[in-house]
Design a protein around this motif. Sequence first.
Motif, PDB file in Angstrom:
ATOM      1  N   ASN A   1       0.819  -1.211   0.000  1.00 40.27           N
ATOM      2  CA  ASN A   1       0.000   0.000   0.000  1.00 40.27           C
ATOM      3  C   ASN A   1       0.852   1.259   0.000  1.00 40.27           C
ATOM      4  OD1 ASN A   1      -2.385  -1.384  -0.061  1.00 40.27           O
ATOM      5  ND2 ASN A   1      -2.850  -1.145   2.096  1.00 40.27           N
TER       6      ASN A   1
ATOM      7  N   TYR B   1       1.057   3.973  -3.050  1.00 40.27           N
ATOM      8  CA  TYR B   1       0.749   5.377  -2.771  1.00 40.27           C
ATOM      9  C   TYR B   1       1.898   6.288  -3.195  1.00 40.27           C
ATOM     10  CZ  TYR B   1       0.102   9.649  -0.065  1.00 40.27           C
ATOM     11  OH  TYR B   1      -0.017  10.959   0.301  1.00 40.27           O
TER      12      TYR B   1
ATOM     13  N   LYS C   1      -9.290   6.780   5.425  1.00 42.38           N
ATOM     14  CA  LYS C   1      -9.011   5.808   4.365  1.00 42.38           C
ATOM     15  C   LYS C   1      -7.787   4.973   4.715  1.00 42.38           C
ATOM     16  CE  LYS C   1      -8.577   5.677  -0.686  1.00 42.38           C
ATOM     17  NZ  LYS C   1      -9.902   5.216  -1.061  1.00 42.38           N
ATOM     18  N   TRP C   2      -6.752   5.639   5.218  1.00 42.68           N
ATOM     19  CA  TRP C   2      -5.540   4.923   5.616  1.00 42.68           C
ATOM     20  C   TRP C   2      -5.761   4.104   6.886  1.00 42.68           C
ATOM     21  CZ3 TRP C   2      -1.155   3.620   3.329  1.00 42.68           C
ATOM     22  CH2 TRP C   2      -0.822   4.263   2.138  1.00 42.68           C
TER      23      TRP C   2
ATOM     24  N   GLN D   1      -7.261   0.949   5.696  1.00 48.02           N
ATOM     25  CA  GLN D   1      -6.231   0.128   5.056  1.00 48.02           C
ATOM     26  C   GLN D   1      -5.336  -0.551   6.088  1.00 48.02           C
ATOM     27  OE1 GLN D   1      -5.863  -0.726   1.816  1.00 48.02           O
ATOM     28  NE2 GLN D   1      -7.814   0.328   1.550  1.00 48.02           N
ATOM     29  N   THR D   2      -5.059   0.138   7.180  1.00 48.91           N
ATOM     30  CA  THR D   2      -4.256  -0.447   8.256  1.00 48.91           C
ATOM     31  C   THR D   2      -4.982  -1.616   8.903  1.00 48.91           C
ATOM     32  OG1 THR D   2      -3.240   1.709   8.696  1.00 48.91           O
ATOM     33  CG2 THR D   2      -3.045   0.039  10.417  1.00 48.91           C
TER      34      THR D   2
ATOM     35  N   CYS E   1      -4.808  -4.536   6.624  1.00 51.06           N
ATOM     36  CA  CYS E   1      -3.473  -5.157   6.627  1.00 51.06           C
ATOM     37  C   CYS E   1      -3.246  -5.988   7.886  1.00 51.06           C
ATOM     38  CB  CYS E   1      -2.391  -4.092   6.513  1.00 51.06           C
ATOM     39  SG  CYS E   1      -2.325  -3.292   4.894  1.00 51.06           S
TER      40      CYS E   1
ATOM     41  N   TRP F   1      -5.677  -9.225   7.622  1.00 57.16           N
ATOM     42  CA  TRP F   1      -5.723  -9.632   6.211  1.00 57.16           C
ATOM     43  C   TRP F   1      -6.389 -10.989   6.017  1.00 57.16           C
ATOM     44  CZ3 TRP F   1      -3.306 -14.266   5.803  1.00 57.16           C
ATOM     45  CH2 TRP F   1      -2.337 -14.575   6.735  1.00 57.16           C
TER      46      TRP F   1
ATOM     47  N   HIS G   1     -12.223  -7.117   4.635  1.00 59.65           N
ATOM     48  CA  HIS G   1     -12.161  -6.644   3.244  1.00 59.65           C
ATOM     49  C   HIS G   1     -13.544  -6.144   2.788  1.00 59.65           C
ATOM     50  CE1 HIS G   1      -8.080  -8.234   2.573  1.00 59.65           C
ATOM     51  NE2 HIS G   1      -8.450  -9.192   3.403  1.00 59.65           N
TER      52      HIS G   1
ATOM     53  N   GLY H   1     -14.025  -2.749   4.254  1.00 65.50           N
ATOM     54  CA  GLY H   1     -13.312  -1.717   3.501  1.00 65.50           C
ATOM     55  C   GLY H   1     -14.139  -1.190   2.337  1.00 65.50           C
TER      56      GLY H   1
ATOM     57  N   THR I   1      -5.092   3.531  -3.793  1.00 64.34           N
ATOM     58  CA  THR I   1      -5.560   3.505  -2.409  1.00 64.34           C
ATOM     59  C   THR I   1      -5.223   4.789  -1.671  1.00 64.34           C
ATOM     60  OG1 THR I   1      -3.497   2.442  -1.759  1.00 64.34           O
ATOM     61  CG2 THR I   1      -5.354   1.011  -2.219  1.00 64.34           C
TER      62      THR I   1
END
Length: 551
Positions: free
Chosen positions: A149, A153, A241-242, A245-246, A249, A252, A258, A261, A306
């Motif tokens: 990610n 970015y 948003k981040w 994503q964290t 991750c 996962w 997912h 998200g 992302t």
Amino acid sequence: MDEFIKILLLLSLSGTLFLLIIWILKYFYKKVFSKRWQYYILLLAALRFLLPVFTNYNIVGYFYKITGDVAIQNNIAVMNTSLEDTGSIKGSGSIEKDTENASRNKNKRAKDIASKVTILNYILGGLSFLYNNLFYIWLVSFIIFITRNIVIYKRFMDYIKATSEKVQDKTMLDLLAECRQKLGINKSIELYFNPAVFSPVLAGFWHGCIIIPPGAASRDKLFYVFLHELVHYKRKDMLYKWFIQTVICIHWFNPFVHMLGKEVNKACELSCDEAVISILNKEQRRAYGDTLLSFVRVKSSYKRNTGSITLTEGAAQLKERLGAIMDFKKKSGIIKFSTMLVTIIICLGFPLSGVYAATSKENAGNSVLKNKGNYTYTYMQQGYYYNSYILEMGWNLNEEAERAYKNKINITLEDNSLITVCFDGNVKKYSKNKKVVKAIEGLANSLGETYPVLEKALISRVTYVKRSRITDYASKYYKNEDLIGFTALFPELNKKEQRKYLDKMYKSGRVAFFASVLKYLDDGLLSAYKEKASNDGKENFYHILANKEDF
């Protein structure tokens, strides 16, 4: 590391349960509550995957307890099966050797069993390898996902910087400033042209910038574009948003994360649309919808990233967004009150959905098999009452565990054998208390007949209880679910008091408590409870009573 994986899995389970609760409630609130509220409640669900917040009574803790009881029953069933198989093998040896068919059957059965054991060993070996390396499997995957990610970015931002041209048009810049003023944003936002983007993009983690395709929109459309992207900037959606994503991750391995998200991305856009159209009139809302449509029709030459927020996420979401725009109505007082009420309910569900099943006081020690010489011995840990002291004592520590304890004494038993006694940190002061040491010596000697292999003892609890206060302390320990303390005092109670507690355990389903005192009951009482459990259909109690030797 094992504890980390345990907490991670329980966090994942807790977050999934909380998320499912929200998705069930969504059926009722989707068309009623504001899109902004729905967006933030999903962010709260994402937070559930990270925060170790719990109550003494929580959903995960309940399932954890149920799983523990089932595991006890499964272990009993496995032991029974093993005993039956062993008995069958031994029985086959009684068949006369001079019978050819019997000999063949015996050999064939031995080979079948050996084959099954070999296959089982391979399977268990593979599972054991995976289990022992779960932390490293998770860590490597986490590093791969988070690095991916970050790299994507960075490449995107480098690409944007290399191919973008800063907007110098005073009309556009004035329009952007007007929109910033309308939304109360004082910080300046840079504006760029980039031929590679198909839709306006908000990018930049610390210093936001808006990137637009050159010549793709008129001044009127740019007004709505700027409002939309500035609302994202004002609400710090890039940070959220981040954050999502964290979470993805870290968890996962969980498919629900997912899915979360994707739901958050959709809710983010709907919430932003709602904020924009709340300051527009009916005609302007229609124009705003036309602006969204105009950018969906344009093809992109750079893949969506992302690390950015685009005006349009694609045609799949556009129908719902346009429908929300046209159906927008300001919320009434009743809706606002209902929103507040549901928010309180969901927030209460945050800790109740678990996170970590706190160590139960019903977990009465470990039982780990260790090999020594030609025999096998087990690590034991239980509570005992001896010479007015409740002593929680474990023994048969392995060498590694013994080395971890610094406070130790050596005591000599009646058979002149010498054993080492370690003291846990919270009771280390008792290593120099003569009365306590004498009580430990007496207890170790009394246990010698029951447990012939008693080495490397560990004292982890010392509580002084007068004999006249045993009944009061037993009641206190039972109420507080203190299994060690209660088990230590149970044999000191009279038969009438013991029966009272047994009935309580049976009615309330305290399987662990019931199992811990079986050894103190006579055969008549055991048979009575066994028959009762059979008639009442309480399989957990029945299995424990039928296999009382294992406890």
